[in-house]
Scaffold this motif. Structure first.
Motif, PDB file in Angstrom:
ATOM      1  N   ASP A   3       7.652   3.630  -3.137  1.00  0.00           N
ATOM      2  CA  ASP A   3       6.677   2.490  -3.323  1.00  0.00           C
ATOM      3  C   ASP A   3       6.326   2.752  -4.616  1.00  0.00           C
ATOM      4  N   CYS A   4       7.164   3.158  -5.506  1.00  0.00           N
ATOM      5  CA  CYS A   4       6.777   3.186  -7.110  1.00  0.00           C
ATOM      6  C   CYS A   4       5.981   1.918  -7.443  1.00  0.00           C
ATOM      7  N   PRO A   5       6.271   0.812  -7.092  1.00  0.00           N
ATOM      8  CA  PRO A   5       5.539  -0.353  -7.784  1.00  0.00           C
ATOM      9  C   PRO A   5       4.246  -0.424  -7.468  1.00  0.00           C
ATOM     10  N   ILE A   6       3.703   0.211  -6.201  1.00  0.00           N
ATOM     11  CA  ILE A   6       2.256   0.376  -5.860  1.00  0.00           C
ATOM     12  C   ILE A   6       1.647   1.645  -5.880  1.00  0.00           C
ATOM     13  N   CYS A   7       2.369   2.660  -6.590  1.00  0.00           N
ATOM     14  CA  CYS A   7       2.037   4.068  -6.690  1.00  0.00           C
ATOM     15  C   CYS A   7       1.259   4.288  -8.346  1.00  0.00           C
ATOM     16  N   ASP A   8       0.191   4.965  -8.121  1.00  0.00           N
ATOM     17  CA  ASP A   8      -0.608   5.191  -9.447  1.00  0.00           C
ATOM     18  C   ASP A   8       0.433   6.023 -10.213  1.00  0.00           C
ATOM     19  N   ARG A  45       3.878  10.889   0.258  1.00  0.00           N
ATOM     20  CA  ARG A  45       4.647  10.951  -0.909  1.00  0.00           C
ATOM     21  C   ARG A  45       4.877  12.413  -1.335  1.00  0.00           C
ATOM     22  N   THR A 101      -3.804  11.659  -6.547  1.00  0.00           N
ATOM     23  CA  THR A 101      -3.772  10.685  -7.550  1.00  0.00           C
ATOM     24  C   THR A 101      -5.541  10.756  -7.753  1.00  0.00           C
ATOM     25  N   PHE A 109      -5.745   2.188  -9.056  1.00  0.00           N
ATOM     26  CA  PHE A 109      -5.176   0.908  -9.369  1.00  0.00           C
ATOM     27  C   PHE A 109      -5.802   0.427 -10.681  1.00  0.00           C
ATOM     28  N   ARG A 156      -1.944   0.985 -15.785  1.00  0.00           N
ATOM     29  CA  ARG A 156      -0.643   1.626 -15.860  1.00  0.00           C
ATOM     30  C   ARG A 156      -0.700   2.451 -17.227  1.00  0.00           C
TER      31      ARG A 156
END
Lengths: 685, 203
Positions: free
Chosen positions: A98-103, A146, A203, A209, A212
C-alpha cells in the motif's frame, strides 16, 4: 585488531566489531532492518546475510557475527544475492503493498531495499495477515499490518527512552507490537520510534497524509525547545513548517530529539503575531509599523534611562538579544534581565552557569549528584545520555530534591538543600562516594538556584566541586542545567540585574519603572505591568502580550538565521527555513529600525554582517562554532548558609513550557493525556 | 481495540500464595527475581479460577518491578496462560498423532455430544475445551487433561462418563480408565512373568 578481507579487500577493524561494521568501514553496503548502531543487536530480520569463510556453508547474519582474524567475507556472491531475495520475499509475504497511501513512501527502508535487492516478483498467492491498529497516544500513528517485527521500537523504548512501554504480544506469525492495553506512551522521546521504524508501521500522527518527502524543502537548523540545542532538520512546504526531524550530532543529541522539539512545530502556525498592534482606549488595535514606532516614541519620550527596563525570553537567538541590549543601552538603560526563572546565576565566571562536563562527557562520569534538577523534563535528550551512562558505563546517580521518576535508578538523599552543607562538612555518606569517584559530577537545577538562598547553593556547589575533586586538568564536573535555549547566550551578554525579574516587576508596579520592553518574555505573570508602558516583541500572542501597549511581531526560530549557545556553551548556527508570517520581521531588524525612530542615534549596524562583526567583538568566543568551551574556573556564588528545607521543584508541564508549545494543538493533546494519566494514578503535581 | 486480556476486579495474592511467592523468589539469584514471572503467573492463574486477569498481571509487574508490557508479553506467548475467564473444568484434549490413531476423534465426539465446543466454555461455565498438542502420555492414548489431572485410555463411553460425573459434582479417579495400572500392559504383565508369581499362576 582483527584483519579480514571483504570482497577481496583487506581491512583491519577495532576489536569487538561485527562483520557488518567491518563491511561499513570497508565501504560495502549491507542492507538491514533490525540492526541499528545505537540499539542492541537483535539479529531477527536476516536482511544482512553475508558469506563468511571459515564457517558453515550457509549465509551468516553479519550484524551479530564478530569480526575475527583471517575471515573472508563476500557480499557479492550468488549465495548472498539469493539469500537477500529470499529474505525480502518472506518479509513481503505479509507486508501490504500500500505504498501509494503510506506515509513512509519515499523514505521507506523496505521500499528502497526491495528495489535494490528484491526479486521483483513474488510467489505467494495466499491471503496476507492483517493486524488491528494499536493506540499508542497522540503522537505515534500505527498501521500494524505493515510491521515487519524488527523490534527496533521495543529496543528503543527500553534502552534509550528508559520507559519500557512497547512490547510484542503473542508469537510467531501472530506477533503484534503494542503498548500495555494500548495505553498512550509516556516517554518524552517516543517520537523517535517513528524515525526508527524501517517501514510505515509507526508514523507521525500529526503529520499523517500531510506531505511527501520529495516536496519538502529541507533546512538544517538548531532547536530552541530546550537548552540542549538539538540539531534538527526543518522540512517545509511553501511557507509552512511541515515537520521537524533530528540530525545526527554525536556530542549533543546523537540522533534523537524530544517530542516537544519534533511535534511543537504546528504551534508555529497558530496564535502568531503577524502585524503590529497598538493599544488605543484600552484595546489593542492593528497598526502599521510606523504607527507602532510612533506610539513607542510617545510612550518613552522624556523618560530617563533608569526608568526603562527590558526582559529577555527563553527562545531568542543571540543576534536579536544583542540588538535588544544595544537598543536599551542607547536609551540609557542597562536594566535588562534574562533570568525569567529567577535563578541566581553568577555571570562573573562563565564556568558557573555552563554544563561544563558536556553532554557527551556524561558518559565518562562515574557518579552524578542531581540538586533540584528534573533533567527528564528540563532536558530530555540530556537525560537519555544519563540513562545511557547508567546502563553502559556504570554511572551512579544520587538526588537532592523531590523524588521524581528519571527513568533510571536514583538514590534519593532527601529533599533538603542543606544536605549540600553536610556533604561539604564531610558529615553525609555521599561525601565518601564523591571522594571515591574517579570522575564525579554535580548538576545544579535552575529551581535549586531559584531559591532565596540560590547564590549560597551555587557557592556550595562550587566548594563541593573543589573539595571532592570534581575539577582536574581534563575534567570539570560542575554543571548547571538550563531549560531555556536563550539563557546561556543572554548570560554571556551579561543580561542580569540586581533584583532580577521580581525586582523589575515590583518596580513597575510601584511606579519606579515607567517603561518595560519584553523580548519574547512569556514565562512571567505580567499583571504587575498594567500601569507601566509595555512593549512586547515576539512571535506569539502568549502571556507576555496581556498588558502590552505596543506589540511588534517578530520571527520565530524557524524563520531567522542566528547563533544559539546551548547549555554547554556550544555555539551553533540556525538557519532560516521559512519566512515570517505577515509583517513579522527578524528581531534585530526591528530594533535597528526602531532605534532610527526613537533615537538618540540609530544602532551601528545596517546588515547582518555588521551585526555579526559587532557581536563577535562583544563575544569573541562565538568564533569557535560547534566546540564545547573549556570555561575558566574561578570563584563564584556568595557565601552564606544554605537554609534547611525542601527545594520547591514546581511542576512544569513538559508539553506546555514555551509560547510555541502552548500554541500547538499536538502539545495540548499530549498535555491532556498526561494530566489524565496523572489524575488516574494520583501522582498529580 | 484488540481485547488481549480481560479485567477481573481487584486482585491480590492470598496469604498462602504470598508465602509461596517468597519461596519462589528465593530460588533466583539476587537481581534476577524477574525470572519468577512464569511461576507467579501460574500461581495467579490457579488462584483466580483458571485464568489471569489484567489486575493479576499488574500485581505481578509490581512484585517483580517489571514493566507491565513485559509481563503481558510472557502471558500472551504461552498458550497455557488463559487471559479470559474459562469454565471450571478445563478439558485439554490431546489430538496429536498417537492419541489420534488411538481414537481421540471419538473422545472429541463425546465432548461435543456433552455440549462442549472447541476453544469455548459452556454456558454454565462448567467446562472449557481446548485441543492441545502432545501432553506426553502417549502410552495411555487417547487422553485428556482436566485441570491438573490426566484421564487416560479413553473412549466415547468413558469420556462421557467422566464429564457426566463432573457435572454431578463428583471427581472421577484420574489415571487409566480401563482398569490397568499406570501404563503397564493391558491384561497383566507380558514379560518376566516368572518373577510375578500371580501372573505365572494365571498361565
Amino acid at each position: 585488531m582483527p584483519k579480514l578481507t571483504i570482497n577481496g579487500k583487506e581491512i583491519e577493524v577495532a576489536p569487538g566489531s561485527t562483520i557488518l561494521q567491518a563491511c561499513e568501514e570497508a565501504g560495502v553496503e549491507i542492507p538491514r532492518f533490525c540492526y541499528h548502531e545505537r540499539l542492541s543487536v537483535a539479529g531477527n530480520c536476516r536482511m544482512c546475510l553475508v558469506e563468511v569463510k571459515p564457517g558453515p556453508p550457509k549465509p551468516q547474519a553479519s550484524c551479530a557475527l564478530p569480526a575475527a582474524d583471517g575471515q573472508e567475507v563476500r557480499t557479492d556472491t550468488p549465495m548472498v544475492k539469493k539469500a537477500r531475495e529470499g529474505v525480502l520475499e518472506f518479509l513481503l509475504i505479509n507486508h501490504p503493498l500500500d505504498c501509494p497511501i503510506c506515509d513512509q513512501g519515499g523514505e521507506c527502508d523496505l521500499q528502497d531495499e526491495t528495489m535494490a535487492y528484491g526479486r521483483g516478483a513474488k510467489r505467494y498467492d495466499e491471503n496476507k495477515r492483517a493486524v488491528t491498529e494499536k493506540n499508542m497516544g497522540p503522537l505515534v500513528k500505527t498501521i500494524m499490518t505493515r510491521c515487519i517485527h524488527c523490534t527496533r521500537c521495543i529496543r528503543f523504548s527500553e534502552e534509550v527512552a528508559g520507559v519500557t512501554e512497547i512490547g510484542a504480544i503473542y508469537r510467531g506469525e501472530n506477533m503484534q507490537i503494542t503498548t500495555y492495553l494500548e495505553q498512550a506512551m509516556e516517554s518524552e522521546l517516543q517520537g523517535n520510534v517513528i524515525d526508527l521504524c524501517p517501514v510505515g508501521a509507526l508514523t507521525s500522527k500529526p503529520y499523517a497524509f500531510n506531505a511527501r518527502p520529495w516536496e519538502l524543502i529541507k533546512t538544517e537548523s538548531i532547536d530552541v525547545m530546550d537548552a540542549v540545542g538539538s540539531n534538527i532538520r526543518i522540512d517545509a512546504r511553501g511557507r509552512d513548517v511541515m515537520r521537524i526531524l533530528p540530525r545526527n550530532h554525536d556530542d549533543v543529541n546523537e540522533e534523537w530529539i524530544s517530542d516537544k522539539t519534533r511535534f511543537a512545530c504546528d504551534g508555529l502556525l497558530k496564535g502568531r503575531l503577524d502585524r503590529p498592534y497598538v493599544k488605543r482606549d484600552g484595546k489593542l488595535v492593528e497598526a502599521s509599523w510606523a504607527e507602532a514606532f510612533a506610539a513607542i516614541k510617545d510612550g518613552i519620550s522624556g523618560l530617563d534611562g533608569s526608568r526603562i527596563a527590558g526582559l529577555v525570553g527563553d527562545l531568542n537567538e543571540l543576534e536579536g538579544t544583542y540588538a535588544f541590549r544595544e537598543l536599551l543601552k542607547n536609551l540609557g538603560s542597562s536594566r535588562i534581565e534574562c533570568r525569567q526563572n529567577g535563578a541566581a546565576y553568577d555571570i562573573r565566571q562563565r564556568a558557573s552557569y555552563l554544563f561544563n562536563t558536556g553532554i557527551a562527557g556524561i558518559e565518562e562520569a562515574d557518579f552524578c549528584l542531581l540538586v533540584g534538577a528534573n533533567p527528564r523534563h528540563e532536558a530530555a535528550i540530556l537525560n537519555a545520555r544519563i540513562l545511557k551512562a547508567t546502563r553502559h558505563r556504570g554511572l551512579k546517580v544520587a538526588n537532592i530534591g523531590p523524588a521524581l521518576d528519571q527513568t533510571y535508578a536514583v538514590e534519593q538523599l532527601g529533599d533538603d538543600a542543606a544536605i549540600l552543607s553536610d556533604i561539604l562538612a564531610g558529615k553525609h555518606p555521599v561525601a565518601k562516594k564523591l571522594a571515591a569517584a574517579d570522575r564525579p559530577m554535580i548538576i545544579l537545577g535552575e529551581q535549586a538556584l531559584a531559591r532565596p538562598d540560590g547564590a549560597a547553593i551555587l557557592k556550595a556547589g562550587h566548594d563541593i566541586a573543589e573539595k571532592f575533586g570534581l575539577m582536574s586538568l581534563d575534567w570539570n564536573g560542575f554543571n548547571v542545567l538550563h531549560s531555556a535555549a536563550a539563557r546561556v547566550g543572554a548570560l554571556d551578554l551579561g543580561l542580569v540585574c540586581d533584583g532580577g525579574v521580581e525586582g523589575i516587576l515590583a518596580d513597575a508596579a510601584s511606579g519606579a519603572l515607567k517603561a518595560v520592553f519584553l523580548l519574547g518574555a512569556d514565562e512571567i505573570n505580567p499583571s504587575r505591568l498594567a500601569d507601566c508602558f509595555t512593549v512586547y516583541i515576539g512571535s506569539h500572542g502568549d502571556h507576555g502580550v496581556q498588558q502590552a501597549d505596543v506589540i511588534l511581531p517578530a520571527a520565530a526560530y524557524t524563520e531567522k538565521p542566528g547563533h544559539y549557545l546551548n547549555l554547554e556553551g556550544r555555539v551553533q548556527l540556525a538557519n532560516r527555513a521559512v519566512f515570517p508570517p505577515g509583517q513579522a520581521r527578524e528581531d534585530w531588524t526591528i530594533f535597528r529600525a526602531l532605534s532610527a525612530e526613537i533615537g538618540p542615534a540609530p544602532l551601528p549596524f545596517d546588515s547582518i554582517n555588521d551585526l555579526h562583526s559587532a557581536l563577535y567583538e562583544a563575544l569573541p568566543h562565538l568564533a569557535d562554532v560547534d566546540v564545547r568551551p573549556q570555561a575558566q574556573w574561578g570563584d563564584f556564588g556568595s557565601d552564606g548558609a544554605v537554609a534547611r528545607g525542601p527545594i520547591p521543584l514546581k511542576y512544569i508541564d513538559f508539553y506546555q513550557s514555551n509560547p510555541i508549545a502552548r500554541a500547538s494543538k499536538t502539545m495540548a493533546e499530549c498535555s491532556a493525556v498526561k494530566r489524565q494519566k496523572m489524575e488516574a494514578t494520583g501522582t498529580h503535581g | 481495540m484488540l481485547n488481549v486480556i480481560e479485567s477481573g476486579g481487584a486482585f491480590n495474592f492470598s496469604d498462602e500464595n504470598q508465602e509461596k511467592i517468597k519461596t519462589i523468589l528465593a530460588k533466583y539469584p539476587d537481581g534476577r527475581q524477574r525470572s519468577a514471572v512464569m511461576p507467579l503467573l501460574y500461581l495467579a492463574q490457579a488462584q483466580n479460577g483458571g485464568w489471569v486477569s489484567s489486575e493479576a498481571v499488574e500485581k505481578i509487574a509490581e512484585i517483580l518491578s517489571l514493566p507491565r508490557i513485559q509481563v503481558i508479553e510472557v502471558a500472551t506467548f504461552y498458550t497455557m496462560f488463559n487471559l479470559k475467564p474459562i469454565g471450571r473444568y478445563h478439558v485439554q484434549l490431546c489430538g496429536t498423532t498417537p492419541c489420534w490413531l488411538r481414537g481421540s476423534d471419538e473422545v472429541m465426539r463425546a465432548c461435543k455430544d456433552m455440549g462442549l465446543e472447541k476453544g469455548k466454555s459452556t454456558d454454565d461455565m462448567l467446562f472449557h475445551l481446548t485441543e492441545v498438542e502432545c501432553l506426553g502420555a502417549c502410552c495411555n492414548a487417547p487422553m485428556v487433561q482436566i485441570n491438573d489431572d490426566f484421564y487416560e485410555d479413553l473412549d466415547y463411553d468413558r469420556m462421557t462418563a467422566i464429564l457426566k460425573a463432573l457435572k454431578r459434582g463428583e471427581v472421577p479417579p484420574p489415571g487409566p480408565q480401563n482398569g490397568r495400572q499406570a501404563s503397564a500392559p493391558e491384561g497383566g504383565p507380558l514379560v518376566l512373568r516368572d518373577m510375578v508369581p500371580a501372573a505365572a499362576d494365571k498361565e
